[in-house]
Design an enzyme around this catalytic site. Structure first.
Site, PDB file in Angstrom:
ATOM      1  N   ASP A   9       1.092  -1.155   0.038  1.00  0.00           N
ATOM      2  CA  ASP A   9       0.120   0.022   0.159  1.00  0.00           C
ATOM      3  C   ASP A   9       0.837   1.280  -0.028  1.00  0.00           C
ATOM      4  O   ASP A   9       1.821   1.491   0.719  1.00  0.00           O
ATOM      5  CB  ASP A   9      -0.909  -0.054   1.193  1.00  0.00           C
ATOM      6  CG  ASP A   9      -1.932   0.917   1.191  1.00  0.00           C
ATOM      7  OD1 ASP A   9      -2.047   1.612   0.330  1.00  0.00           O
ATOM      8  OD2 ASP A   9      -3.017   0.904   2.151  1.00  0.00           O
ATOM      9  N   ASP A 102      -2.869   2.300  -6.070  1.00  0.00           N
ATOM     10  CA  ASP A 102      -1.707   2.307  -4.977  1.00  0.00           C
ATOM     11  C   ASP A 102      -1.663   1.187  -4.208  1.00  0.00           C
ATOM     12  O   ASP A 102      -1.120   1.106  -3.102  1.00  0.00           O
ATOM     13  CB  ASP A 102      -1.837   3.682  -4.354  1.00  0.00           C
ATOM     14  CG  ASP A 102      -3.296   3.523  -3.630  1.00  0.00           C
ATOM     15  OD1 ASP A 102      -4.180   2.723  -3.728  1.00  0.00           O
ATOM     16  OD2 ASP A 102      -3.480   4.490  -2.390  1.00  0.00           O
ATOM     17  N   GLU A 103      -2.276   0.174  -4.704  1.00  0.00           N
ATOM     18  CA  GLU A 103      -2.475  -1.251  -3.689  1.00  0.00           C
ATOM     19  C   GLU A 103      -2.302  -2.446  -4.578  1.00  0.00           C
ATOM     20  O   GLU A 103      -3.046  -2.377  -5.620  1.00  0.00           O
ATOM     21  CB  GLU A 103      -3.827  -1.343  -3.079  1.00  0.00           C
ATOM     22  CG  GLU A 103      -3.941  -0.464  -1.604  1.00  0.00           C
ATOM     23  CD  GLU A 103      -5.275  -0.803  -1.181  1.00  0.00           C
ATOM     24  OE1 GLU A 103      -5.328  -1.841  -0.576  1.00  0.00           O
ATOM     25  OE2 GLU A 103      -6.240   0.026  -1.166  1.00  0.00           O
TER      26      GLU A 103
END
Lengths: 407, 101
Positions: A9, A102-103
């Protein structure tokens, strides 16, 4: 042999991405604004310390943090760095899921026989920082749900590997059940009468009770909390069941001409998606949100699957009429293609002769926009939205980042 | 050739665009408009290049050249790295001459 899942993350991703190209923003309170510049959609830890939250309007944020730096979001740039991170993670693991911008989830494999999993997580984190300039946190555990929960505990710039049941229980006992993705307020309310307040309470509850209270999804979470992986890593995104485009109307809209202009814009964006995924639709739905908090919708079915502007425009007109409330003020609109078919191999009806001229026209419009830029050729109905097309930030939205599993 | 050269160029041009925003105003100058748009164009070119579409990279960069009305006769070698570098250097010179940034 137990396989472990890692969850990566990025920390304050939009802000971190801005800091890569504007290093002078480092250590300053930074807020990233949404497409009409009205709300903070991401903030740095420095800004968070001043009480600014995601969704805070800019006028409130400016009062809470007057010396903050506010920048408009640029999803082009965020996707570029996101793909760079994805490439890096791909060098460490054969199976990576691009969950969101973003993960990522990936199979955690030690980088060498001398490196253990905690060391591997640290190594990947440090390498991403060095090669892409982005701070990330990595959590490693037996399942996706556990990995995601534990990576949250390591923020910012952490690397957490939880490899034993005792360590899992120790951390789960400290986390409220609402920390689990998919267990929000209502589901938590259903659990509370049974004394289930922490993640450990949920893990220790009877599986049948959890199934009864939270249905199958909740039961799967319960299994994952207890170390049984049921949600696999998906390196490829499953095909979309529905494609949609829409969002805020950038203010209050009560003029039908403007409403129609937005509708046409979203239809054009939807057609791009249909073409990209090589699918057509037989149903077009429009959802409108009104200022008073209510919502209305309209759906139109078409006899033959289509991705053509003229067909979809006719359907959109009918759907919009069904959803429209004269005199009311709209704030959001979504245009959805809900019945998707592969673009080839469907049955035409007796009265649906193919129209090569219109097909050619649609292909030409697509080719021009591919070559010279998005919306270079667009419907004249959208001329009522000059500000939207003038601002390049509106050329590309988070939903235009393709291949994400999350939506 | 580093596969990140377009990302690095995007970062460089973001700095140029930020200085240009401060140094000059007015949307009617095509070179200024093209320069402000360039960082994201170059960033996007990185993705196109990574996806194995070098021809699309050149189409986009030449599009910016056209928009900036910089029609210098640049050599076309067919090598993305050389051609992109030449285009960006040409734009950089033009921006430096015109705006001193």
């Amino acid at each position: 042999m137990t396989t472990f899942v890692a969850h990566l993350d990025a920390d304050c991703y939009y802000v971190s991405a801005e800091r890569v190209r504007h290093p002078d923003l480092t250590d300053k309170p930074v807020g990233v604004l949404g497409n009409n510049g009205a709300c903070v959609i991401a903030k740095s830890y420095e800004m968070k310390a001043h009480g600014v939250k995601t969704g805070t309007p800019i006028w409130d944020a400016a009062k809470l943090c007057p010396h903050g730096v506010y920048v408009k979001r640029d999803f082009y740039w965020y996707e570029v760095l996101s793909r760079k991170m994805l490439g890096i993670v791909g060098t460490f693991s054969p199976r990576v899921e691009y969950y969101s911008v973003d993960e990522f989830f990936f199979e955690a494999i030690p980088t060498s026989h001398r490196t253990d999993l905690p060391g591997t997580a640290t190594k990947i984190r440090d390498y991403i920082r060095e090669a892409a300039g982005l701070p990330v946190t990595i959590g490693v555990a037996r399942t996706r749900t556990l990995a995601k929960l534990f990576s949250d505990t390591g923020k910012p710039f952490g690397a957490v590997a939880v490899l034993t049941r005792d360590h899992e229980r120790e951390l789960l006992a400290k986390m409220p059940v609402t920390e689990i993705s998919g267990i929000g307020g209502k589901r938590a309310d259903r659990l509370a009468p049974y004394g289930i307040r922490t993640c450990l309470d949920l893990a220790d509850a009877d599986g049948r009770l959890v199934n009864k209270l939270l249905t199958k999804t909740g039961y799967e979470i319960w299994l994952e909390l207890n170390g049984t992986p049921v949600m696999p890593i998906r390196p490829e995104r499953p095909p979309h069941q529905v494609l949609a485009r829409g969002g805020s109307l950038m203010g209050n809209v009560d003029d039908p001409k403007l409403l129609w202009a937005w509708c046409v814009r979203h239809v054009e964006r939807l057609i791009e998606e249909l073409r990209y995924h090589n699918v057509r639709t037989t149903t077009l739905a429009i959802q409108l949100d009104w200022k008073d908090g209510t919502g209305t919708g309209g759906t139109t079915s078409m006899p033959v699957p289509t991705d053509r502007f003229d067909d979809l425009l006719d359907a959109a007109r009918t759907s919009l009429r069904r959803a429209y409330i004269p005199g009311a003020t709209a704030t959001h609109m979504h245009v959805m293609a809900t019945e998707l078919r592969r673009a080839k191999g469907f049955q035409l009806s007796l009265f649906d002769a193919p129209d090569p001229k219109k097909e050619k026209l649609a292909a030409t419009k697509h080719a021009i926009n591919e070559k010279f830029g998005r919306f270079k050729v667009r419907s004249a109905a959208t001329l009522y939205l000059p500000a939207v097309y003038r601002d390049p930030a509106n050329d590309f939205d988070i939903c235009d980042i393709r291949g994400k599993v999350c939506f | 050739m580093g596969d990140d050269f377009l990302i690095r160029a995007a970062i460089e041009w973001a700095k140029v665009a930020a200085r240009l925003r401060v140094a000059s105003t007015g949307d009617d100058c095509p070179l200024r408009a093209a320069t402000l748009r360039l960082p994201r164009e170059v960033a996007w070119c990185h993705l196109l290049f990574a996806a194995g579409r070098p021809e699309a990279v050149m189409v986009r960069l030449r599009g910016v050249m056209r928009e900036a009305r910089q029609c210098a006769d640049l050599p076309v070698t067919g090598d993305v790295f050389s051609d992109a570098t030449a285009i960006l250097a040409c734009l950089r010179r033009a921006v430096q001459c015109r705006f001193s940034v």
